[in-house]
Design a protein around this motif. Structure first.
Motif, PDB file in Angstrom:
ATOM      1  N   ILE A 210       0.824  -1.208   0.000  1.00  0.00           N
ATOM      2  CA  ILE A 210       0.000   0.000   0.000  1.00  0.00           C
ATOM      3  C   ILE A 210       0.857   1.258   0.000  1.00  0.00           C
ATOM      4  CG2 ILE A 210      -0.261   0.229   2.505  1.00  0.00           C
ATOM      5  CD1 ILE A 210      -3.012   0.658  -0.205  1.00  0.00           C
ATOM      6  N   ASP A 211       2.051   1.206   0.603  1.00  0.00           N
ATOM      7  CA  ASP A 211       2.958   2.361   0.569  1.00  0.00           C
ATOM      8  C   ASP A 211       3.529   2.558  -0.832  1.00  0.00           C
ATOM      9  OD1 ASP A 211       2.477   2.747   3.235  1.00  0.00           O
ATOM     10  OD2 ASP A 211       4.341   1.812   3.921  1.00  0.00           O
ATOM     11  N   THR A 315     -10.390   0.841 -11.651  1.00  0.00           N
ATOM     12  CA  THR A 315     -11.190   0.503 -10.475  1.00  0.00           C
ATOM     13  C   THR A 315     -10.970   1.503  -9.345  1.00  0.00           C
ATOM     14  OG1 THR A 315     -11.112  -1.858 -11.007  1.00  0.00           O
ATOM     15  CG2 THR A 315     -11.670  -1.274  -8.746  1.00  0.00           C
ATOM     16  N   TYR A 316      -9.709   1.844  -9.094  1.00  0.00           N
ATOM     17  CA  TYR A 316      -9.390   2.621  -7.902  1.00  0.00           C
ATOM     18  C   TYR A 316      -8.973   4.070  -8.156  1.00  0.00           C
ATOM     19  CZ  TYR A 316      -9.515  -1.655  -5.098  1.00  0.00           C
ATOM     20  OH  TYR A 316      -9.921  -2.797  -4.449  1.00  0.00           O
ATOM     21  N   THR A 320     -11.504   8.388  -8.875  1.00  0.00           N
ATOM     22  CA  THR A 320     -11.266   9.209  -7.682  1.00  0.00           C
ATOM     23  C   THR A 320     -10.180  10.269  -7.884  1.00  0.00           C
ATOM     24  OG1 THR A 320      -9.649   7.595  -6.848  1.00  0.00           O
ATOM     25  CG2 THR A 320     -11.931   7.302  -6.171  1.00  0.00           C
ATOM     26  N   ARG A 321      -9.776  10.520  -9.133  1.00  0.00           N
ATOM     27  CA  ARG A 321      -8.644  11.434  -9.355  1.00  0.00           C
ATOM     28  C   ARG A 321      -8.921  12.832  -8.827  1.00  0.00           C
ATOM     29  NH1 ARG A 321      -5.917  10.762 -15.225  1.00  0.00           N
ATOM     30  NH2 ARG A 321      -4.189  11.771 -14.175  1.00  0.00           N
ATOM     31  N   SER A 322     -10.167  13.267  -8.887  1.00  0.00           N
ATOM     32  CA  SER A 322     -10.481  14.613  -8.399  1.00  0.00           C
ATOM     33  C   SER A 322     -10.287  14.725  -6.887  1.00  0.00           C
ATOM     34  CB  SER A 322     -11.916  14.992  -8.760  1.00  0.00           C
ATOM     35  OG  SER A 322     -12.827  14.085  -8.174  1.00  0.00           O
ATOM     36  N   GLN A 334      -9.713   3.131   1.135  1.00  0.00           N
ATOM     37  CA  GLN A 334     -10.623   2.377   0.276  1.00  0.00           C
ATOM     38  C   GLN A 334      -9.910   1.189  -0.361  1.00  0.00           C
ATOM     39  OE1 GLN A 334     -12.137   4.571  -3.059  1.00  0.00           O
ATOM     40  NE2 GLN A 334     -13.132   2.787  -3.962  1.00  0.00           N
ATOM     41  N   ILE A 335      -8.699   1.426  -0.855  1.00  0.00           N
ATOM     42  CA  ILE A 335      -7.934   0.333  -1.457  1.00  0.00           C
ATOM     43  C   ILE A 335      -7.625  -0.729  -0.409  1.00  0.00           C
ATOM     44  CG2 ILE A 335      -5.764  -0.288  -2.587  1.00  0.00           C
ATOM     45  CD1 ILE A 335      -5.750   2.562  -3.808  1.00  0.00           C
TER      46      ILE A 335
END
Length: 473
Positions: A210-211, A315-316, A320-322, A334-335
């Protein structure tokens, strides 16, 4: 430093072509970042060779640029010639031994001049085919390479000695990039990046998954941030249309009619866009593996994102870029919270790869000819309950043997694994394939199975991530 992994079959083929006592023309293509150039440079190391990265120039300037770059590598003067046949003949004459001429990103030459491939045909026919030389043409635009270089209408058609489509690496190869990480973490990385070497080389061995995502994918200035958009813009004239399709499929709209409704694209136009995305390796077309008739396959087909990075992105990240600059932490959460569920289909693909490897090694109960997902209707059930799915089914038509496989990205206890096996056997009864004649096998595959021995004693095949990892060593 970039790590070079696998490609032994490709290197063996290139070496066999080089050992010929005559000229050889080889075409190598595949999606961007997959390692084509690294492959060819590894092969050419220690051999008399020149490398040229093509530019989008007109024909005369192409030749001039080629000569400028290659004569610099050879330390010789640049002649005043304007045709490819004369330029290539000159370069061959400057090299002692059997020369390897590598021309990368051939589609750029074609974009610069529609006469480029005819010029190469003339060069090959007039001189190169009798000069004991190896000419390697590379390209990342799969459609252009298949149509303009390999296709029936290409001036070079019938002249090549072979072609290699370089595919992404399989799961078993990814561990070489991360020798310090455990198998579960490698599944997480593979689910995000797939088997694209350029991507795998970007992740930090010392950071948790995740990092790495936070550092390398969610930050605006990083290599990955615009990678999906870049890939589409490089390959396609209408990238926005394709983005809409990829986003729709990532949200579960996997049939032509559903994609048309979601995107607003006319239903009759959707298939041509899907074919392009399949050709690029971003999408796959799937149908129940037991189907054989073309009409059944056509009506039963669904579409899925097959490129792991593109799937992860759409998907992720894309939706969600904004929010990334406002609340990146929420996206990371969320991820983190949903990724194990997301990995279910990734683990199915890993299991499929492993079964194919076992099949090739003669370690399956029978030699299967086909393997894939299976789904269909359950007679007599209410409409909202009238379908079944089986993760993987493998079969052999001749021997009428069939293997049903259930994959679970979770830890199965004795009670859970027995229930999974019972449910699998129940669903197998709906598969209309050689009913009453077939010999059946059942397999349970999971992240971890606590009672593998018990399942095997009861006649089932059972293996988990530990077994897959052990077999890869």
């Amino acid at each position: 430093m970039s790590l070079f992994v696998n490609r032994s079959e490709e290197l063996e083929f290139l070496e066999s072509e080089y050992s010929r006592d005559s000229s050889s023309l080889v075409v190598i293509y595949g999606r961007r970042r997959v390692g084509k150039t690294e492959l060819v440079l590894r092969f050419a190391s220690g051999k008399p060779s020149v490398y040229y990265l093509s530019q989008k120039l007109n024909l005369e300037h192409q030749v001039d640029d080629f000569l400028e770059k290659t004569t610099e590598q050879l330390g010789t003067y640049q002649p005043k010639v304007t045709k490819w046949d004369a330029a290539l003949k000159f370069i061959v004459q400057q090299i002692e031994g059997k020369p390897v001429i590598i021309i990368d990103e051939v589609p750029y030459l074609i974009e610069g001049s529609s006469a480029a491939m005819s010029a190469f045909q003339a060069a090959w026919d007039l001189y190169l085919k009798d000069a004991n030389v190896m000419l390697i043409l590379l390209g990342s635009s799969i459609g252009m390479m298949e149509n303009e270089v390999l296709g029936y209408r290409s001036p070079l058609y019938g002249r090549r000695n072979g072609q290699i489509k370089v595919e992404p690496l399989k799961f078993r190869h990814v561990r070489h990039f991360f020798p310090q990480k455990d198998a579960e973490e490698i599944v997480r990385i593979y689910g995000c990046l797939g088997g694209v070497p350029a991507y795998l080389n970007k992740f930090d061995q010392n950071l948790p998954f995740i990092d790495n995502v936070n550092k390398n994918i969610l930050q605006r200035a990083t290599f990955f941030y615009d990678e999906a958009t870049f890939l589409l813009k490089e390959e396609l004239r209408e990238p926005t249309t394709y983005e809409l399709i990829l986003e729709a499929i990532s949200r579960g709209k996997n049939r032509v009619s559903e994609i048309a409704d979601e995107t607003g694209i006319h239903v009759h136009n959707v298939p041509k866009y899907l074919r392009v995305l399949i050709g690029l390796g971003f999408l796959s077309r799937e149908w129940p593996v037991t189907l054989k008739k073309s009409r059944e396959i056509k009506t039963g087909s669904t579409y899925a994102l097959s490129d792991n990075f593109m799937k992860f992105w759409y998907t992720y990240v894309f939706p969600t870029r904004s929010m990334l600059e406002i609340n990146r932490g929420a996206i990371i959460s969320q991820i983190s919270s949903s990724y194990d569920h997301y990995l279910g289909h990734v683990f199915e693909e890993i299991t499929k790869q492993h079964l194919i490897d076992l099949n090739a090694a003669g370690k399956t109960p029978f030699v299967f000819e086909r393997i894939g997902r299976q789904w269909g209707k359950v007679p007599g059930k209410p409409k909202n309950e009238n379908t079944y799915e089986i993760d993987l089914v493998a079969m052999n038509e001749g021997s009428k043997e069939i293997l049903f496989v259930e994959c679970k990205w979770q830890t199965l206890t004795g009670k859970n694994s027995r229930k999974v096996l019972r449910d699998l056997k129940d669903r197998s009864k709906f598969v209309q394939w050689h009913i009453g004649e077939r010999k059946e096998y059942f397999a349970v595959v999971a992240k971890k199975i606590e009672n593998k021995a018990e399942l095997k004693e009861n006649g089932a095949i059972a293996f988990d991530l530990e077994d897959i990892s052990t077999d890869m060593e």
